[in-house]
Scaffold this active site. Structure first.
Site, PDB file in Angstrom:
ATOM      1  N   ARG A  63       0.806  -1.221   0.000  1.00  0.00           N
ATOM      2  CA  ARG A  63       0.000   0.000   0.000  1.00  0.00           C
ATOM      3  C   ARG A  63       0.832   1.261   0.000  1.00  0.00           C
ATOM      4  NH1 ARG A  63      -3.008  -2.557   2.696  1.00  0.00           N
ATOM      5  NH2 ARG A  63      -1.375  -4.062   2.968  1.00  0.00           N
ATOM      6  N   THR A  64       1.920   1.302   0.740  1.00  0.00           N
ATOM      7  CA  THR A  64       2.668   2.560   0.795  1.00  0.00           C
ATOM      8  C   THR A  64       3.222   2.882  -0.591  1.00  0.00           C
ATOM      9  OG1 THR A  64       3.207   2.165   3.097  1.00  0.00           O
ATOM     10  CG2 THR A  64       4.542   3.788   1.960  1.00  0.00           C
ATOM     11  N   ARG A 122      11.879   3.038   1.340  1.00  0.00           N
ATOM     12  CA  ARG A 122      11.667   2.148   2.486  1.00  0.00           C
ATOM     13  C   ARG A 122      12.875   1.222   2.566  1.00  0.00           C
ATOM     14  NH1 ARG A 122       6.280  -1.005   3.948  1.00  0.00           N
ATOM     15  NH2 ARG A 122       5.818   1.163   4.473  1.00  0.00           N
ATOM     16  N   HIS A 164       7.871   6.259  10.376  1.00  0.00           N
ATOM     17  CA  HIS A 164       7.072   6.163   9.144  1.00  0.00           C
ATOM     18  C   HIS A 164       6.194   7.419   9.101  1.00  0.00           C
ATOM     19  CE1 HIS A 164       4.959   4.642   5.802  1.00  0.00           C
ATOM     20  NE2 HIS A 164       4.533   3.480   6.255  1.00  0.00           N
TER      21      HIS A 164
HETATM   22  C1  NCD Z   1       2.972  -0.263   8.187  1.00  0.00           C
HETATM   23  C2  NCD Z   1       4.469  -0.264   8.049  1.00  0.00           C
HETATM   24  O1  NCD Z   1       4.986  -0.578   6.970  1.00  0.00           O
HETATM   25  O2  NCD Z   1       5.116   0.100   9.010  1.00  0.00           O
HETATM   26  N1  NCD Z   1       2.322  -0.506   6.984  1.00  0.00           N
HETATM   27  C3  NCD Z   1       2.090   0.521   6.127  1.00  0.00           C
HETATM   28  O3  NCD Z   1       2.935   1.328   5.822  1.00  0.00           O
HETATM   29  N2  NCD Z   1       0.857   0.650   5.659  1.00  0.00           N
HETATM   30  C4  NCD Z   1       2.487  -1.140   9.269  1.00  0.00           C
HETATM   31  C5  NCD Z   1       2.885  -2.572   9.240  1.00  0.00           C
HETATM   32  O4  NCD Z   1       3.559  -3.039   8.345  1.00  0.00           O
HETATM   33  O5  NCD Z   1       2.493  -3.254  10.200  1.00  0.00           O
END
Ligand code: NCD
Length: 303
Positions: A55-56, A105, A133
């Site tokens: 999703r990110t 990331r 984040h």
């Molecule tokens: C989160 C992350 O990557 O830290 N997810 C996200 O960015 N939507 C939370 C997770 O992975 O639990």
């Protein structure tokens, strides 16, 4: 106007930054409703994802495309030059010559600071291991603001893996910018909020409490559920023992108006039966992520 060039951590943000981004994100809702615009035409986002993400990454990409920009991507550490031994610094020097803005990331804590120290173009931390984040926290903040109309005086209970959950680290710090907030941290005692975060809350005189029972959080305005972060555990048996300590079900919510947030993905800690309840806001968070990232990209490219 933003007070920063690179976005690595919630700790660097001022109240003027969060307020500004919330107002730009609200404007972006109108842009999306009209099918997007060309505000970032000719601009390129490099999306570097060296740790799993759906999703990110897609949310950043959708945000850039909605504003008429373009995206180049690299994912999977094993397919990248870093695998050959290239440093984060060198990767930035190279990618910054292909793109106008970079989001990354990476599994290592501190990787975002290394990247931002040399990035020739604006840099965004899309998650650095168990660290920070900030863009998820900004979209969480926007979701709370949109749902409640304001952030002052809000009560939020965080539940789950508060030690490794980087979204919690970032959101708790952003909430500390607002008057009268009251926070609660509910976790197994093995997975407490790190001192780096409680230190900021103490300095900013934020009211908070610590507990272990999810039922203590049901009176809060918002219940922020999180996944136990399997990939950060050295001891897999400990992960197995802790992974489903908290499972939110409709029974918890029969007398509770608390709104349920989750950064997703969920892996069992919210029963799917909760989805149909008016309490569930986690899929709205996903939509809010696109408009917030549009606001971030446009504002960072403008300053
Ligand atoms: C989160 C992350 O990557 O830290 N997810 C996200 O960015 N939507 C939370 C997770 O992975 O639990």
């Amino acid at each position: 106007m933003l007070t920063f060039r690179h976005l690595t951590s919630a700790h660097q943000l001022l109240r003027s930054d969060t307020d500004f981004l919330i107002s730009v994100a609200a404007e972006m809702e109108k842009v999306v409703a009209k099918g997007g615009n060309d505000a970032l035409k000719g601009k390129i986002l490099a999306a570097l994802f060296y740790e799993p993400s759906t999703r990110t990454r897609l949310s950043f990409e959708a945000a850039m495309l909605r504003l008429g920009g373009q995206v180049i991507t690299a994912d999977g550490l094993q397919f990248s030059s870093m695998y050959k031994g290239e440093t984060i610094e060198d990767t930035m020097m190279v990618v910054g010559r292909y793109a106008d803005i970079i989001c990354m990331r990476h599994p290592d804590l501190g990787s975002a600071d290394k990247a931002a120290a040399v990035a020739p173009v604006p840099f965004i931390n899309a998650g650095d291991g168990p660290g920070q984040h900030p863009t998820q926290a900004l979209l969480d903040l926007y979701t709370i603001h949109k749902s409640r109309g304001s952030l002052e005086g809000v009560t939020v209970s965080f539940v789950g893996d508060l030690k490794f959950g980087r979204t919690v680290h970032s959101l708790a710090v952003l909430l500390s910018l607002y008057e009268g907030v009251s926070l609660q941290f509910i976790s197994p005692k093995e997975l407490p909020l790190p001192e780096k975060v409680t230190k900021v809350l103490d300095e900013r005189k934020v009211k908070y409490s610590v507990g272990e029972d999810i039922r203590e959080g049901l009176e809060s305005d918002f219940l922020y559920m999180t996944r136990v972060q399997q990939e950060r555990f050295e001891d897999k048996a400990e992960y197995e023992r802790l992974k489903l300590k908290y499972i939110l079900t409709p029974e918890h919510l029969t007398k509770s108006a608390t709104k349920v947030l989750h950064p997703l993905p969920r892996v069992g800690e919210i029963s799917p039966a909760v989805d149909a309840l008016p309490n569930a806001l986690y899929f709205q968070q996903v939509s809010n992520g696109v408009v917030m990232r549009m606001a971030i990209l446009q504002s960072m490219l403008a300053s």
